[in-house]
Structure formats: structure tokens, C-alpha cells
Design a protein around this motif. Sequence first.
Motif, mmCIF file in Angstrom:
data_model
loop_
_atom_site.group_PDB
_atom_site.id
_atom_site.type_symbol
_atom_site.label_atom_id
_atom_site.label_comp_id
_atom_site.label_asym_id
_atom_site.label_seq_id
_atom_site.Cartn_x
_atom_site.Cartn_y
_atom_site.Cartn_z
ATOM 1 N N THR A 730 43.659 47.760 33.875
ATOM 2 C CA THR A 730 42.385 47.623 34.472
ATOM 3 C C THR A 730 42.528 46.879 35.553
ATOM 4 O O THR A 730 43.463 45.720 35.708
ATOM 5 C CB THR A 730 41.557 47.205 33.157
ATOM 6 N N SER A 731 41.785 47.083 36.796
ATOM 7 C CA SER A 731 41.632 46.522 37.740
ATOM 8 C C SER A 731 42.837 46.769 39.088
ATOM 9 O O SER A 731 43.027 46.265 39.955
ATOM 10 C CB SER A 731 41.689 44.885 37.648
ATOM 11 N N GLU A 732 43.967 47.508 38.397
ATOM 12 C CA GLU A 732 45.085 47.845 39.207
ATOM 13 C C GLU A 732 44.535 48.967 40.415
ATOM 14 O O GLU A 732 43.515 49.751 39.931
ATOM 15 C CB GLU A 732 46.212 48.340 38.429
ATOM 16 N N SER A 759 33.709 58.619 46.646
ATOM 17 C CA SER A 759 32.725 57.619 46.305
ATOM 18 C C SER A 759 33.473 56.230 46.617
ATOM 19 O O SER A 759 34.801 56.231 47.043
ATOM 20 C CB SER A 759 32.207 57.939 44.826
ATOM 21 N N GLU A 760 32.753 55.120 46.374
ATOM 22 C CA GLU A 760 33.328 53.950 46.574
ATOM 23 C C GLU A 760 34.522 53.580 45.337
ATOM 24 O O GLU A 760 35.334 52.974 45.570
ATOM 25 C CB GLU A 760 32.192 52.843 46.400
ATOM 26 N N LEU A 761 34.308 54.263 44.261
ATOM 27 C CA LEU A 761 35.015 53.995 43.175
ATOM 28 C C LEU A 761 36.295 55.160 43.168
ATOM 29 O O LEU A 761 37.388 54.960 42.386
ATOM 30 C CB LEU A 761 34.534 54.187 41.784
ATOM 31 N N LEU A 762 36.239 56.090 44.014
ATOM 32 C CA LEU A 762 37.307 57.136 44.061
ATOM 33 C C LEU A 762 37.446 57.648 45.513
ATOM 34 O O LEU A 762 36.383 58.375 45.983
ATOM 35 C CB LEU A 762 36.952 58.293 42.921
ATOM 36 N N GLU A 777 39.823 50.058 41.983
ATOM 37 C CA GLU A 777 40.214 49.216 40.812
ATOM 38 C C GLU A 777 39.917 50.152 39.426
ATOM 39 O O GLU A 777 38.741 50.639 39.010
ATOM 40 C CB GLU A 777 39.038 48.208 40.593
ATOM 41 N N ALA A 778 41.007 50.661 38.959
ATOM 42 C CA ALA A 778 41.113 51.438 37.742
ATOM 43 C C ALA A 778 40.222 50.806 36.544
ATOM 44 O O ALA A 778 40.259 49.587 36.187
ATOM 45 C CB ALA A 778 42.231 51.728 37.325
ATOM 46 N N GLN A 802 44.821 51.087 30.686
ATOM 47 C CA GLN A 802 44.657 50.445 29.359
ATOM 48 C C GLN A 802 44.302 48.806 29.565
ATOM 49 O O GLN A 802 44.413 48.470 30.828
ATOM 50 C CB GLN A 802 45.845 50.445 28.627
ATOM 51 N N ASP A 803 43.514 48.248 28.672
ATOM 52 C CA ASP A 803 43.526 47.040 28.642
ATOM 53 C C ASP A 803 44.648 45.972 28.652
ATOM 54 O O ASP A 803 45.517 46.791 28.033
ATOM 55 C CB ASP A 803 42.452 46.466 27.708
#
Length: 1025
Positions: A730-732, A759-762, A777-778, A802-803
Motif C-alpha cells: 500500500t501507498s506505492e 482521475s486523481e487516483l488513476l 498511491e496504491a 497488499q498491506d
Amino acid sequence: MKASSGDQGSPPCFLRFPRPVRVVSGAEAELKCVVLGEPPPVVVWEKGGQQLAASERLSFPADGAEHGLLLSAALPTDAGVYVCRARNAAGEAYAAAAVTVLEPPASDPELQPAERLLPSPGSGEGAPVFLTGPRSQWVLRGAEVVLTCRAGGLPEPTLYWEKDGMALDEVWDSSHFALEQGRAEDGPGASLALRILAARLPDSGVYVCHARNAHGHAQAGALLQVHQPPESPPADPDEAPAPVVEPLKCAPKTFWVNEGKHAKFRCYVMGKPEPEIEWHWEGRPLLPDRRRLMYRDRDGGFVLKVLYCQAKDRGLYVCAARNSAGQTLSAVHLHVKEPRLRFTRPLQDVEGREHGIAVLECKVPNSRIPTAWFREDQRLLPCHKYEQIEEGTVRRLIIHRLKADDDGIYLCEMRGRVRTVANVTVKGPILKRLPRKLDVLEGENAVLLVETLEAGVEGRWSRDGEELPVICQSSSGHMHALVLPGVTREDAGEVTFSLGNSRTTTLLRVKCVKHSPPGPPISAEMFKGHKNTVLLTWKPPEPAPETPFIYRLERQEVGSEDWIQCFSIEKAGAVEVPGDCVPSEGDYRFRICTVSGHGRSPHVVFHGSAHLVPTARLVAGLEDVQVYDGEDAVFSLDLSTIIQGTWFLNGEELKSNEPEGQVEPGALRYCMEQKGLQHRLILHAVKHQDSGALVGFSCPGVQDSAALTIQESPVHILSPQDKVSLTFTTSERVVLTCELSRVDFPATWYKDGQKVEDSELLVVKMDGRKHRLILPEAKVQDSGEFECRTEGVSAFFGVTVQDPPVHIVDPREHVFVHAITSECVMLACEVDREDAPVRWYKDGQEVEESDFVVLENEGPHRRLVLPATQPSDGGEFQCVAGDERAYFTVTITDVSSWIVYPSGKVYVAAVRLERVVLTCELCRPWAEVRWTKDGEEVVESPALLLQKEDTVRRLVLPAVQLEDSGEYLCEIDDESASFTVTVTESYQSQDSSNNNPELCVLLKKPKTRRLWSRFPPWRRTAGTE
């Protein structure tokens, strides 16, 4: 309770043993067991003393503490006993189980479709199935009985009845039996009712309804018991009056039996109508009970068996047989020979309530005489269930926690097999229990009866824990019957009748009837007639087998030692074996045998051999192939046999001496493959100019061809060529790149089949040939399958987010926890992240929170709490966090008795003003007790002190008074220790001239040292926080 870590080590211990399995030849057999130990043991499997190794058919799957043996396509040679052996540095343990491989049933021989001599059943056809079965009945003599059954099947089955294994027309007197066919409007299927007019005592027995059609056979049974009315009804005017029992006309026979032995009387009577039998003792009618068994043996004789004969059993026994034509008597006088050495006081019959206790007591002539206790023929050893006490000449047996199966005959035996006998009656919901074991010959009917206290209650019948079909169960009033007609070895096992918390169990043992296998075929001959075929003829065995049978034909290639089954034949005569039946060209020999349900005959080998060549047939032919420019084109076909063939391309034969080749230098490359029955031709990187090429295949008996078509794709994917699997935390930042063969050619991105939007996330970008999808930020929910799609082609990316990995901080070693019932057990596990999820497992099954299991989360601490443990709560627990696991082994001990000392009643005599101390020792230091005097709870005062020290509880009377006399009890749960205190003014002694008081110590127990856990009584923990 004591908790220990894995440093000390523990030897292997089986928590679950492998169970025997029975499979049909060709099926899969699997043995499983669960074994623990520290360090984890090494597990191997053995057979016949030899360690087994993995192979194509044999594997050893393992999952944690569970180990298995998996046997594929089982053969008769695989049958035997398999041993699971577990070893570690602390010790060794082993367990064994048998694998039985059965021959395929004769009614379903393994034939090829073209070799079956009978057509397969049509759609919707099937073996008979009972829709309703007959119900067991208990009636009085003279009543009318109707037994009805209905069965379905296609074609409609034929129904018929049997009584005690005989057809109705074979029954000695069946003139009052009537059969009634069911009507179509009564319901689906075939129906047949058996009506018995004016039932007689000899009509009692097992009635079985059989249903049979072309596809199989089914049967259902019921029990009929006809009883004598309490008062004789008026005589039938059509029958002669039954004469009274006449005096004996001759002296009776004499029979001697030693006390404690069995006496068996047999009376064989014939007559028509079939006579009714009554047994008398000393002129009084006898009824069956625990020690007097009345039954009819397999030869038709009437048997009275008196078990464990006593002096009170001596007397005149008479077998009275009567019918409408008259009566006859047979008598014997029983003498019981008493031993010289006898019990001073014999056992007396006792009664007890279910879940209570029963006490049996007798006296022997001398205190040094050893004795043994028996329940019928089973020796009873001292345990919590059977407490055995010897006090001087008194011998006492205390049966704790009574249950229905404790009802029966108990014996105390001293040397010389001198016995005293008593009945123990257990009062509860079940009045008449099942016998402890029942032996039945294979093919006979098994009947089990239970009588309950209340009428109309519903019980549950099961065998080895699995419920039995309702069709074989019947209830009427207080009686419950289980009828298993025509039992087989599969019916054997532990049969249980359960009613609420009460249950009774019997061991049903099916004894096999020895049958001789069928004889071999005769006059076996071989004729080599037509080309590539051989004709085999034979005649049936003499004498012909009594049961259905088939013939099994096997072949052997000359020079080989293995015989291979060809097919099975149901009728004798002749069979033609073509070359299609052999896998490869060669000389073959043949042999044949007879197979039935009773075994296999010796083989008969046909004289000589025959040369056979397999002839191929096309199973799956070539199909036209359409591919894109630059791809591989694959052509394949399947044949009926293994044979070499030739490939052609545009009429030109492809060379087969090399696995890979070229049609000509710089031209098309190809590869030819053969795997078993399949042939493949692979044309590598075909070009547009190859479109329209004709591919052919040829071998003896087969010719086939197909065409190649090339499609030009408007665009190609340069990279990636294959699906890409990527893993991120996560966050990578995630970047997926797809490169096309053309610049600025449009492409669309999809996630799990749905089109994605910028979008901002993709973020979606295109740079020349490269198309990119960016996740700045995955997150975990971004996991899925991404696809970059353009015209006709796609690139795939498998993304897993993954976490960060979770780690278990404590415990790092296997933890062992020991507790007793009702204690609270807490298993604790610490992880390195407060938000990390964990899962708890018990014996491989995930644990869910309930009233009996509490799951707690507090910061990085994870706990599993068992508030009030029971023995069933023990097992192997795991705390799973990510890829790491913490292991806990919990053992719960059932404490059957809290009070360790005293074990019997204590009598204390004291003089007024003396100090009296009553002591009671418990099995746990934290247990609380309640002291009472003459039924009332005592209150602590200066004159009565209550003390507690470790496991010892004391009641102290510093200066005892006369009014302190009485019965004191130290109580905990349902247990108590009893003290009878007698206080006098002074000791009275006949042997002493003075009256000085002397204090006599009646009981003294040496001090014992006990070590206990320092955990509080309400909580036991494992792990640290």
C-alpha cells in the motif's frame, strides 16, 4: 494446570487416528491422521514393514499436523495394513489402518461400449426404491395384522413377501395369510399388502418385502410380535377347546449344573397348525428376563437358557406345546451343584436412577480371598466408573454415572470360579436396553428392540455416528424396533438408540458365510480365422455357479509377464478379438476365468498365441486453423490406438526423422509431436503468404486434412508478450506499461472487465507506442486484473496490492496449556501492528466468537478466551497473522472427583473440651467448600474455626462441647466428605481401671507435596502480553 514451551520437547501423539477404508478397484483411497509433537515429528508411511515412497499413484499430502496417504486407481494388490510412523528427538508413535480393495460388482462389469452384450438402461430407468415400507407391530393373539409396502422403479418392480427368510408358501401353516395388490389410484409405484387373519403366536417373526426389476433389488422388513392376551378369550367355536396342562406321565430327565454356569434346554416340536410353546417352572409360567432367555434357533428348536444358575433356579422346567389338535409336554429337573466354598453374604439385586450410582456388596469367608468383578462376561477393572472397595471380608462395587447400558447382570467371583450374581436395574427413559453385542450371519435379518418409559416418544437410531434410514425404523407405543433385512458386512458396526441424553448401544457383528468360488470355464479353444482377428470359444463351468457370474478375458504379450484385462462377457460361447483391442503390434496369449460375488476361479489359458496389429480409427479429426500473422498454428488429431503416422504440407511429406525441421531453407519451420493417442503438427511463426496451405495426415486406415488461414492484425503488442503478475504494498506508485507496434494507436484500459476513467487516483497516459496506467498511491482495493485492449489484441496485468507483512512478536515457540474442566483459559498473541488482522483456528477450522469462545483485540494484543472449558475444548489452536502462525496445544482434563481425602466416612470420638480437627484435602488449592452440621451450614466463631491452607480445608473445634456431636459434611459441587463426631464426658474403657481419657487417632494420612500454577483460579493464560 501447567504451561510449558517447546524447549523441553514432547514425543509424538496422535490426536486423530487413520480409519480403515473400503474402496472398489480403480477408485481412490485416502488415509488421514493428525499427530503432534515438539519438535514437529517426521512422518513416514509403511506397508509390510517397508517404507513407502511417492509415485504416480501414491502421494503423501500434509497440512500442518495433518498427514495423509492418497492412493489413486487402487488395485487388489494395494490391499493391506498401512502404518503411519511419527518420530522426533523425544520419542516415537505409530498408528495403523487397513485398506480393503473390492472387486467391481458383477452386475456392472467393466465392458467397453461395443462389447456390452445387454443394452444400457433407457432414460429414466432405475433400480427399485421403497416409497413406504412395512411397520413393526406388537399385537395380541387373534388380532388382524396388515403389512403394507410400496416401491417405485422403472420398469415397475415385482413385489413378494418372505417370513424369517422363507417364502410364504414354504411357511408350515400359512393358510390364514392373504396377499392384496395395490390399486393405481392409491399412489405411484407398485404396492403389495400382506394380511394375517387372526394372528397366532407362531406368526411372530420378521417379514421382509422384496422389490426386484431388471436393474436391481431392494428390500424392507418389519417385526411382528404376537403376545398371549392377559386373559384367555372365549374359545373359538370352530376349534376344539385347548386342553389344560396334564400331569407328567413319565419321570422327567435330570440335569446338573455347577452354580454360576449356564443351563440350556432345547425342545423341538412339530405339528399343524404350528404349535404354540410355553415354558413353565415349578408349575408357573415363565417370562423372559435378564437371566432367562427364550428364543428359536436356526434349526427350528425352542430354547430356554438360564444364565449364571443359582440355588434358587433349581426345580422342574416344562416345555408345553399345544395347538387345536392337542398338547404335549417335555420336562427336565434342574439341580444346581453348590461349591464347598461359598460367599458368606451373596449379592442382592439393586436399582438406580440414570446418572446416579448403584452399590453392590457381598461378603467372602476370609479377608485374604481375592475377588474379581464382572458385568456378564466382561471383566471390570477399578476406575472412576467402577469403584471397587475391599474392607475386611466385605467386597463392594460402586457404579458411578449410571446409564442405560449399565443395566444388566453383575458377578463377584472368587477362586474356583465361585460366583454370586445380582441384577442392576437402571431407571430412566429407556426401560429395555439393547444387548451388548449381536452376532448375525451374512444374509440373515437383524432385529433390535428398545422399550421406553413413555409411549409415543421419538428416538434416534444411528450406526457409527451416522443416522440410519427411516424405512428400517418403527415405533408403536413404548416399543421401538430397528429391522435390517439381509445384512451384509457393511451393516456391521456400533448401533445406538438415543432418546434425549439417554442412549443404549450394541455391537452388531456380521459373520461371513463361507462360499466356494465358482469353477473355471471348460473346453477353452483358440481359432485363427480372419486376418488380424482371433476367435476364442469355451463352455460354462461344471457345476454351474449358484450366483450370477461373468467371464473375464485377459491378454498377455509374448515375452511380457503382465496380464491385462481385455473385457468381461456375461454369456459363455465365443468372442472374436480384433486387432483394435491391443495397444501395439505383437504376438498375444489369452486366458479366461469365472468371477462371481463369491470370488474368482482359477484361470484357463488358451493354447497358442495370435499375431495382432492395432487398426487405427479417427476419434477427433483435424480442424481448420485461423491465426494472425506471426503466430504459431497448431493442428492435432486423436486416434483410437497408438500408431505412427505421416504429416503432409501442400502435398509434400514432412520428414519425421527430426522433431523440428523446415520445408525448405528460409521457409516455414515446423515441429511434429506424438503423445499417446494424440498427434500434433506445429507450424511456427506463419506468415501472410502461408494462408491457404493444406495440412494432411495419413496412417493405415486413417486419412484427414485441414486448411490454414492467416489474418493480418492491424496492430501487435510488442510488450508484454505474456500476462504479467505484479505485487505492491500500500501507498506505492504503480506503473503499468503496454508497448504497441504502431505509434499513437489508440488503446483502452480495463480493470476486472470494466473500463477505467482518468482521475486523481488513476492516470492514463500515451507516449508514442507506449500506453501507461499509473496509480500514484496504491490501495488494497486497487488489486485486480488490468487489461490494455486494442483492436484484436490485449495485454494483461495481474496486480496485487497488499498491506505490509505482519509479524508475530510473541509467542515465538509452541505453547502447551493444561487445564481442568470449568477453568478459564486465555491464549494470547502479540503482533507488531495494532491494526493487523488475525484469524484463530482450532484443529484446522476457523474459530468464530460465541458464548463459549471470546475473541479480544487490545492494541497489538490478540486473545482467545475459553471462559469455562470442557474436555471437548482441547485441541490444536493457531493464531494466523499474515504468513506467520503461533501454535497452542490445549489439553483439558475432566476432574471426576474434587475430594482427594478422605475417601470414606470418618468417625471421631472425643472428650468434652478436647481440640477436634476435621480435615478435607482437595485436588485444587483454589476450590471453595461449604461446611455443614446436621444439614445446616456452620458459621465461623471463636468456638468453631474454618481454616484453608493450600489444598487442605479444616474445621477446628478448639474446646469441643457435648452439643457439638453430630454429622459434619465438607461439600463441593455434588461431592461431600462425611465426619461423624461423638463427644462424651469421658472415655469409658473396660480394659482400664482408671478413667483417664485417651484420644485414639482413627485415620492418619501422610503429608503430600503438591505443586500448582500460581495463576488465579478464574483464569489460565498462554503467551505473554
